[in-house]
Design a protein around this motif. Sequence first.
Motif, PDB file in Angstrom:
ATOM      1  N   UNK A  98       0.827  -1.214   0.000  1.00 32.85           N
ATOM      2  CA  UNK A  98       0.000   0.000   0.000  1.00 32.85           C
ATOM      3  C   UNK A  98       0.859   1.261   0.000  1.00 32.85           C
ATOM      4  N   UNK A  99       1.906   1.267   0.815  1.00 36.59           N
ATOM      5  CA  UNK A  99       2.785   2.441   0.881  1.00 36.59           C
ATOM      6  C   UNK A  99       3.469   2.657  -0.465  1.00 36.59           C
ATOM      7  N   UNK A 100       3.953   1.591  -1.067  1.00 37.33           N
ATOM      8  CA  UNK A 100       4.625   1.739  -2.363  1.00 37.33           C
ATOM      9  C   UNK A 100       3.655   2.226  -3.441  1.00 37.33           C
ATOM     10  N   UNK A 101       2.435   1.735  -3.405  1.00 35.50           N
ATOM     11  CA  UNK A 101       1.428   2.205  -4.363  1.00 35.50           C
ATOM     12  C   UNK A 101       1.129   3.685  -4.132  1.00 35.50           C
ATOM     13  N   UNK A 102       1.081   4.081  -2.862  1.00 32.16           N
ATOM     14  CA  UNK A 102       0.834   5.490  -2.540  1.00 32.16           C
ATOM     15  C   UNK A 102       1.999   6.357  -3.012  1.00 32.16           C
ATOM     16  N   UNK A 103       3.219   5.918  -2.766  1.00 28.93           N
ATOM     17  CA  UNK A 103       4.398   6.673  -3.206  1.00 28.93           C
ATOM     18  C   UNK A 103       4.391   6.795  -4.727  1.00 28.93           C
ATOM     19  N   UNK A 104       4.058   5.729  -5.404  1.00 26.31           N
ATOM     20  CA  UNK A 104       4.003   5.759  -6.871  1.00 26.31           C
ATOM     21  C   UNK A 104       2.964   6.785  -7.344  1.00 26.31           C
ATOM     22  N   UNK A 105       1.787   6.790  -6.727  1.00 34.00           N
ATOM     23  CA  UNK A 105       0.737   7.731  -7.102  1.00 34.00           C
ATOM     24  C   UNK A 105       1.155   9.170  -6.786  1.00 34.00           C
ATOM     25  N   UNK A 106       1.762   9.372  -5.625  1.00 28.65           N
ATOM     26  CA  UNK A 106       2.216  10.715  -5.238  1.00 28.65           C
ATOM     27  C   UNK A 106       3.287  11.198  -6.211  1.00 28.65           C
ATOM     28  N   UNK A 107       4.218  10.321  -6.572  1.00 27.12           N
ATOM     29  CA  UNK A 107       5.277  10.709  -7.504  1.00 27.12           C
ATOM     30  C   UNK A 107       4.694  11.089  -8.860  1.00 27.12           C
ATOM     31  N   UNK A 108       3.756  10.298  -9.354  1.00 28.73           N
ATOM     32  CA  UNK A 108       3.147  10.587 -10.656  1.00 28.73           C
ATOM     33  C   UNK A 108       2.384  11.915 -10.624  1.00 28.73           C
ATOM     34  N   UNK A 109       1.631  12.129  -9.560  1.00 29.28           N
ATOM     35  CA  UNK A 109       0.857  13.366  -9.425  1.00 29.28           C
ATOM     36  C   UNK A 109       1.788  14.571  -9.277  1.00 29.28           C
ATOM     37  N   UNK A 110       2.854  14.403  -8.506  1.00 34.76           N
ATOM     38  CA  UNK A 110       3.812  15.492  -8.287  1.00 34.76           C
ATOM     39  C   UNK A 110       4.507  15.846  -9.599  1.00 34.76           C
ATOM     40  N   UNK A 111       4.890  14.837 -10.364  1.00 35.36           N
ATOM     41  CA  UNK A 111       5.540  15.075 -11.654  1.00 35.36           C
ATOM     42  C   UNK A 111       4.621  15.848 -12.592  1.00 35.36           C
ATOM     43  N   UNK A 112       3.370  15.451 -12.620  1.00 38.16           N
ATOM     44  CA  UNK A 112       2.394  16.091 -13.501  1.00 38.16           C
ATOM     45  C   UNK A 112       2.187  17.571 -13.146  1.00 38.16           C
ATOM     46  N   UNK A 113       2.242  17.880 -11.856  1.00 37.28           N
ATOM     47  CA  UNK A 113       1.989  19.248 -11.402  1.00 37.28           C
ATOM     48  C   UNK A 113       3.253  20.104 -11.313  1.00 37.28           C
ATOM     49  N   UNK A 149       6.596  22.194 -12.539  1.00 38.81           N
ATOM     50  CA  UNK A 149       7.036  23.002 -13.674  1.00 38.81           C
ATOM     51  C   UNK A 149       8.496  22.753 -14.026  1.00 38.81           C
ATOM     52  N   UNK A 150       9.249  22.145 -13.086  1.00 42.01           N
ATOM     53  CA  UNK A 150      10.662  21.852 -13.339  1.00 42.01           C
ATOM     54  C   UNK A 150      11.075  20.635 -12.519  1.00 42.01           C
ATOM     55  N   UNK A 151      12.238  20.105 -12.873  1.00 43.66           N
ATOM     56  CA  UNK A 151      12.765  18.962 -12.122  1.00 43.66           C
ATOM     57  C   UNK A 151      13.078  19.382 -10.693  1.00 43.66           C
ATOM     58  N   UNK A 152      13.561  20.569 -10.512  1.00 45.54           N
ATOM     59  CA  UNK A 152      13.879  21.072  -9.164  1.00 45.54           C
ATOM     60  C   UNK A 152      12.597  21.149  -8.318  1.00 45.54           C
ATOM     61  N   UNK A 153      11.535  21.664  -8.906  1.00 51.15           N
ATOM     62  CA  UNK A 153      10.253  21.750  -8.204  1.00 51.15           C
ATOM     63  C   UNK A 153       9.730  20.350  -7.883  1.00 51.15           C
ATOM     64  N   UNK A 154       9.853  19.442  -8.834  1.00 54.05           N
ATOM     65  CA  UNK A 154       9.411  18.053  -8.634  1.00 54.05           C
ATOM     66  C   UNK A 154      10.138  17.404  -7.461  1.00 54.05           C
ATOM     67  N   UNK A 155      11.450  17.525  -7.447  1.00 54.36           N
ATOM     68  CA  UNK A 155      12.256  16.899  -6.389  1.00 54.36           C
ATOM     69  C   UNK A 155      11.894  17.472  -5.025  1.00 54.36           C
ATOM     70  N   UNK A 156      11.765  18.796  -4.942  1.00 56.33           N
ATOM     71  CA  UNK A 156      11.439  19.439  -3.657  1.00 56.33           C
ATOM     72  C   UNK A 156      10.048  19.032  -3.179  1.00 56.33           C
ATOM     73  N   UNK A 157       9.068  19.038  -4.076  1.00 59.74           N
ATOM     74  CA  UNK A 157       7.694  18.680  -3.696  1.00 59.74           C
ATOM     75  C   UNK A 157       7.599  17.210  -3.298  1.00 59.74           C
ATOM     76  N   UNK A 158       8.234  16.348  -4.087  1.00 62.29           N
ATOM     77  CA  UNK A 158       8.193  14.915  -3.776  1.00 62.29           C
ATOM     78  C   UNK A 158       8.883  14.627  -2.447  1.00 62.29           C
ATOM     79  N   UNK A 159      10.017  15.275  -2.209  1.00 65.91           N
ATOM     80  CA  UNK A 159      10.732  15.103  -0.944  1.00 65.91           C
ATOM     81  C   UNK A 159       9.841  15.491   0.233  1.00 65.91           C
TER      82      UNK A 159
END
Length: 191
Positions: A93-108, A110-120
Amino acid sequence: SECLAGVHPDDLGRVEQSRSEAFRASRREYSVEYRISRVRGEMRWVETRCFITYNSEGCPRRIVGVSIDITERKRAEEQQRNLIAELDHRVKNVLATVQAVAAQTLQASSSMEHFVAALDGRIRSMGSTHELLSHRRWLGIPLAELVERELAPYTTGSNTNVGGPDVMLSAEAAQTMATVLHELITNAAKY
């Protein structure tokens, strides 16, 4: 026949098979674990270890054995299997949640830097919630404690006040609420 009389019907075939295989192979000893039915219907687990002597023709002459009650060990093994199954389920469940969060974060993002900071930040929030739940043995956590934990990076002196009725969140609700709070708090801090 006296020894086999108390063997649980579902285990009787296996017990007889163990003995027969030992006889066919002329083994000097064998052991088998099985359940026994007690007088009042109580079921217990035993481990029986038997030592066999043979006559000059190679036929079994005598069997001497000892049976040890291993019911508590079997219960502990079952509990361990259940805990491992629960852990496996939670990890998936946790891995599925992380996968969903990562996909959603990537989609939202604007840059790789923003993605890394938000995902972290999101993964840290999930980890923090997991820590709270683990500390309380996954029996739930107070909403106020979750709010305080999520606000902690932004709290300085007396700039926050958490109040309201005591609300206890289940483990599942706490994980969802932590995600919502994290998003609200980081957006409030950003804007």
